[in-house]
Design a protein around this motif. Structure first.
Motif, PDB file in Angstrom:
ATOM      1  N   GLY A  13     -10.875   0.641 -11.546  1.00  0.00           N
ATOM      2  CA  GLY A  13     -12.170   0.809 -12.183  1.00  0.00           C
ATOM      3  C   GLY A  13     -12.944   2.011 -11.699  1.00  0.00           C
ATOM      4  O   GLY A  13     -14.042   2.276 -12.174  1.00  0.00           O
ATOM      5  N   ARG A  14     -12.358   2.726 -10.731  1.00  0.00           N
ATOM      6  CA  ARG A  14     -13.039   3.914 -10.213  1.00  0.00           C
ATOM      7  C   ARG A  14     -12.406   5.159 -10.807  1.00  0.00           C
ATOM      8  O   ARG A  14     -11.190   5.249 -10.937  1.00  0.00           O
ATOM      9  CB  ARG A  14     -12.946   3.961  -8.686  1.00  0.00           C
ATOM     10  N   SER A  15     -13.237   6.131 -11.146  1.00  0.00           N
ATOM     11  CA  SER A  15     -12.744   7.374 -11.733  1.00  0.00           C
ATOM     12  C   SER A  15     -12.564   8.410 -10.636  1.00  0.00           C
ATOM     13  O   SER A  15     -13.509   9.101 -10.247  1.00  0.00           O
ATOM     14  CB  SER A  15     -13.729   7.886 -12.786  1.00  0.00           C
ATOM     15  N   ILE A  16     -11.360   8.480 -10.105  1.00  0.00           N
ATOM     16  CA  ILE A  16     -11.028   9.415  -9.030  1.00  0.00           C
ATOM     17  C   ILE A  16      -9.985  10.392  -9.563  1.00  0.00           C
ATOM     18  O   ILE A  16      -8.961   9.977 -10.102  1.00  0.00           O
ATOM     19  CB  ILE A  16     -10.446   8.674  -7.801  1.00  0.00           C
ATOM     20  N   PRO A  17     -10.217  11.701  -9.429  1.00  0.00           N
ATOM     21  CA  PRO A  17      -9.212  12.669  -9.902  1.00  0.00           C
ATOM     22  C   PRO A  17      -7.880  12.463  -9.206  1.00  0.00           C
ATOM     23  O   PRO A  17      -7.819  12.214  -8.003  1.00  0.00           O
ATOM     24  CB  PRO A  17      -9.833  14.017  -9.507  1.00  0.00           C
ATOM     25  N   PHE A  18      -6.809  12.520  -9.989  1.00  0.00           N
ATOM     26  CA  PHE A  18      -5.430  12.424  -9.481  1.00  0.00           C
ATOM     27  C   PHE A  18      -5.174  11.117  -8.715  1.00  0.00           C
ATOM     28  O   PHE A  18      -4.363  11.072  -7.796  1.00  0.00           O
ATOM     29  CB  PHE A  18      -5.099  13.630  -8.594  1.00  0.00           C
ATOM     30  N   SER A  19      -5.871  10.072  -9.121  1.00  0.00           N
ATOM     31  CA  SER A  19      -5.744   8.795  -8.405  1.00  0.00           C
ATOM     32  C   SER A  19      -4.358   8.181  -8.523  1.00  0.00           C
ATOM     33  O   SER A  19      -3.993   7.310  -7.742  1.00  0.00           O
ATOM     34  CB  SER A  19      -6.790   7.797  -8.926  1.00  0.00           C
ATOM     35  N   GLU A  20      -3.563   8.652  -9.502  1.00  0.00           N
ATOM     36  CA  GLU A  20      -2.197   8.144  -9.646  1.00  0.00           C
ATOM     37  C   GLU A  20      -1.246   8.813  -8.653  1.00  0.00           C
ATOM     38  O   GLU A  20      -0.118   8.356  -8.466  1.00  0.00           O
ATOM     39  CB  GLU A  20      -1.689   8.358 -11.078  1.00  0.00           C
ATOM     40  N   LYS A  21      -1.701   9.890  -7.992  1.00  0.00           N
ATOM     41  CA  LYS A  21      -0.885  10.585  -7.000  1.00  0.00           C
ATOM     42  C   LYS A  21      -1.326  10.284  -5.571  1.00  0.00           C
ATOM     43  O   LYS A  21      -0.546  10.423  -4.636  1.00  0.00           O
ATOM     44  CB  LYS A  21      -0.961  12.112  -7.200  1.00  0.00           C
ATOM     45  N   LEU A  22      -2.592   9.921  -5.404  1.00  0.00           N
ATOM     46  CA  LEU A  22      -3.175   9.777  -4.078  1.00  0.00           C
ATOM     47  C   LEU A  22      -2.996   8.363  -3.542  1.00  0.00           C
ATOM     48  O   LEU A  22      -3.038   7.387  -4.284  1.00  0.00           O
ATOM     49  CB  LEU A  22      -4.661  10.132  -4.107  1.00  0.00           C
ATOM     50  N   VAL A  23      -2.808   8.283  -2.208  1.00  0.00           N
ATOM     51  CA  VAL A  23      -2.610   6.998  -1.527  1.00  0.00           C
ATOM     52  C   VAL A  23      -3.456   6.988  -0.262  1.00  0.00           C
ATOM     53  O   VAL A  23      -3.534   7.995   0.452  1.00  0.00           O
ATOM     54  CB  VAL A  23      -1.130   6.786  -1.149  1.00  0.00           C
ATOM     55  N   LEU A  24      -4.104   5.859   0.012  1.00  0.00           N
ATOM     56  CA  LEU A  24      -4.761   5.632   1.301  1.00  0.00           C
ATOM     57  C   LEU A  24      -3.958   4.568   2.032  1.00  0.00           C
ATOM     58  O   LEU A  24      -3.809   3.453   1.544  1.00  0.00           O
ATOM     59  CB  LEU A  24      -6.207   5.180   1.093  1.00  0.00           C
ATOM     60  N   TRP A  25      -3.429   4.944   3.193  1.00  0.00           N
ATOM     61  CA  TRP A  25      -2.553   4.024   3.935  1.00  0.00           C
ATOM     62  C   TRP A  25      -2.914   4.007   5.410  1.00  0.00           C
ATOM     63  O   TRP A  25      -3.022   5.050   6.044  1.00  0.00           O
ATOM     64  CB  TRP A  25      -1.087   4.446   3.775  1.00  0.00           C
ATOM     65  N   GLN A  26      -3.119   2.807   5.933  1.00  0.00           N
ATOM     66  CA  GLN A  26      -3.394   2.643   7.360  1.00  0.00           C
ATOM     67  C   GLN A  26      -2.101   2.264   8.067  1.00  0.00           C
ATOM     68  O   GLN A  26      -1.489   1.236   7.765  1.00  0.00           O
ATOM     69  CB  GLN A  26      -4.458   1.573   7.591  1.00  0.00           C
ATOM     70  N   GLY A  27      -1.681   3.088   9.005  1.00  0.00           N
ATOM     71  CA  GLY A  27      -0.448   2.830   9.729  1.00  0.00           C
ATOM     72  C   GLY A  27      -0.100   4.001  10.631  1.00  0.00           C
ATOM     73  O   GLY A  27      -0.858   4.965  10.740  1.00  0.00           O
ATOM     74  N   ASP A  28       1.058   3.899  11.262  1.00  0.00           N
ATOM     75  CA  ASP A  28       1.518   4.931  12.196  1.00  0.00           C
ATOM     76  C   ASP A  28       2.309   5.980  11.421  1.00  0.00           C
ATOM     77  O   ASP A  28       3.307   5.656  10.773  1.00  0.00           O
ATOM     78  CB  ASP A  28       2.399   4.281  13.260  1.00  0.00           C
ATOM     79  N   ILE A  29       1.896   7.217  11.496  1.00  0.00           N
ATOM     80  CA  ILE A  29       2.506   8.272  10.682  1.00  0.00           C
ATOM     81  C   ILE A  29       3.981   8.483  11.003  1.00  0.00           C
ATOM     82  O   ILE A  29       4.740   8.964  10.159  1.00  0.00           O
ATOM     83  CB  ILE A  29       1.714   9.595  10.823  1.00  0.00           C
ATOM     84  N   ILE A  30       4.422   8.102  12.203  1.00  0.00           N
ATOM     85  CA  ILE A  30       5.844   8.257  12.533  1.00  0.00           C
ATOM     86  C   ILE A  30       6.683   7.168  11.867  1.00  0.00           C
ATOM     87  O   ILE A  30       7.906   7.181  11.992  1.00  0.00           O
ATOM     88  CB  ILE A  30       6.092   8.266  14.052  1.00  0.00           C
ATOM     89  N   SER A  31       6.025   6.261  11.143  1.00  0.00           N
ATOM     90  CA  SER A  31       6.733   5.160  10.489  1.00  0.00           C
ATOM     91  C   SER A  31       6.784   5.298   8.973  1.00  0.00           C
ATOM     92  O   SER A  31       7.173   4.352   8.285  1.00  0.00           O
ATOM     93  CB  SER A  31       6.063   3.819  10.839  1.00  0.00           C
ATOM     94  N   ILE A  32       6.400   6.441   8.447  1.00  0.00           N
ATOM     95  CA  ILE A  32       6.436   6.623   6.997  1.00  0.00           C
ATOM     96  C   ILE A  32       7.516   7.641   6.635  1.00  0.00           C
ATOM     97  O   ILE A  32       7.668   8.671   7.294  1.00  0.00           O
ATOM     98  CB  ILE A  32       5.058   7.052   6.446  1.00  0.00           C
ATOM     99  N   SER A  33       8.270   7.337   5.611  1.00  0.00           N
ATOM    100  CA  SER A  33       9.384   8.210   5.222  1.00  0.00           C
ATOM    101  C   SER A  33       8.967   9.202   4.141  1.00  0.00           C
ATOM    102  O   SER A  33       9.711   9.460   3.196  1.00  0.00           O
ATOM    103  CB  SER A  33      10.581   7.382   4.752  1.00  0.00           C
TER     104      SER A  33
END
Length: 270
Positions: free
Chosen positions: A85-105
């Motif tokens: 319901g929010r109008s955010i540019p490029f929201s289909e490409k963007l991700v907000l993720w909480q975690g350890d960056i060494i654990s993302i592929s």
């Protein structure tokens, strides 16, 4: 060799090669031994290393990477899905993720580096630079040293370099030096932070096999950039870049480690 035998051999090697380090006895507890190995790797200068030891190190670090169950960035909810319901540019490409960056592929992750670009030499320091170098292995410092030797001067603020990711689940690491805030935040500080994001995106776009990229919170830790302003600059910089390159990248992840950082980004997306 089992995991503990590998760890013991690595410890013996790193202790023996550094005559300035005096360790009376090696701990018996596995976790304490593993911390000791990380500390020895942290303080190790970028010197040649025995190929057998390098192979053992890689075996240990790769197993640890697998045991972290690396996160597939394309399976994470996008901003469009998480903040409906929010109008955010490029929201289909963007991700907000909480975690350890060494654990993302992600194909590439971003490291908040210092101007020497050799990683953090403080044993067991909790900064992202230390975490990334510790999990990637000593090869990363060696490659960074080669880059800096060829460059001949410290890495300027706001630019970026790219290296292999070695034992991380990613393919590449983008290293960028953010602004250090000593007093009041200035327009130039904000411009340089924005440049970090733009430079990383420009560098990553040169590699056809980079489809996903995960940004850490650049400059908000040891460099003391205010978190609220930093998150705003991060999102604006990425969106502005995508307006000029709308077809590039499948996912751009804003990776946060703490709940406080998550909330700053969530405020923007809400």
């Amino acid at each position: 060799m089992n995991k503990e035998e590998i760890l013991n051999e690595l410890l013996q090697y790193f202790i023996n090669e550094n005559r300035d380090v005096h360790i009376n006895s090696i701990p018996s507890d596995y976790k304490e031994k593993r911390n000791l190995l990380r500390a020895l790797m942290n303080i190790r200068e970028p010197e040649p290393i025995d190929s057998k030891i390098l192979k053992l190190q890689d075996e240990l670090l790769k197993e640890e990477t697998v045991n972290r169950n690396p996160v597939d960035p394309c399976k994470l909810p996008t901003i469009a899905e998480a903040f409906k319901g929010r109008s955010i540019p490029f929201s289909e490409k963007l991700v907000l993720w909480q975690g350890d960056i060494i654990s993302i592929s992600a194909d590439a992750i971003v490291n908040a580096a210092n101007s020497k670009l050799l990683g953090c030499f403080v044993p067991l320091h909790r900064c992202i630079d230390n975490a990334i170098h510790s999990a990637a292995g000593v090869e990363l410092r060696l490659e960074c040293d080669e880059i800096m030797e060829n460059q001949g001067f410290d890495e300027p603020t706001g630019l970026s370099k790219i290296t292999k990711a070695y034992n991380l689940p990613s393919k590449y690491i983008l290293h960028t030096v953010g602004p250090i805030i000593d007093d009041k935040l200035t327009k130039e500080d904000c411009r340089m932070l924005s440049s970090c994001y733009t430079s990383c995106l420009n560098k990553a776009s040169e590699y056809s096999d980079i489809k996903t990229i995960a940004f850490c919170c650049i400059s908000t830790g040891e460099f003391r950039f205010p978190k609220d302003k930093a998150s705003q600059i991060a999102v604006e910089s990425v969106c502005n870049w995508l307006r000029e390159n709308p077809e590039r990248f499948d996912r751009i992840i804003f990776n946060v480690f703490t709940g406080e950082d998550y909330n700053e980004y969530a405020k923007l997306f809400r």
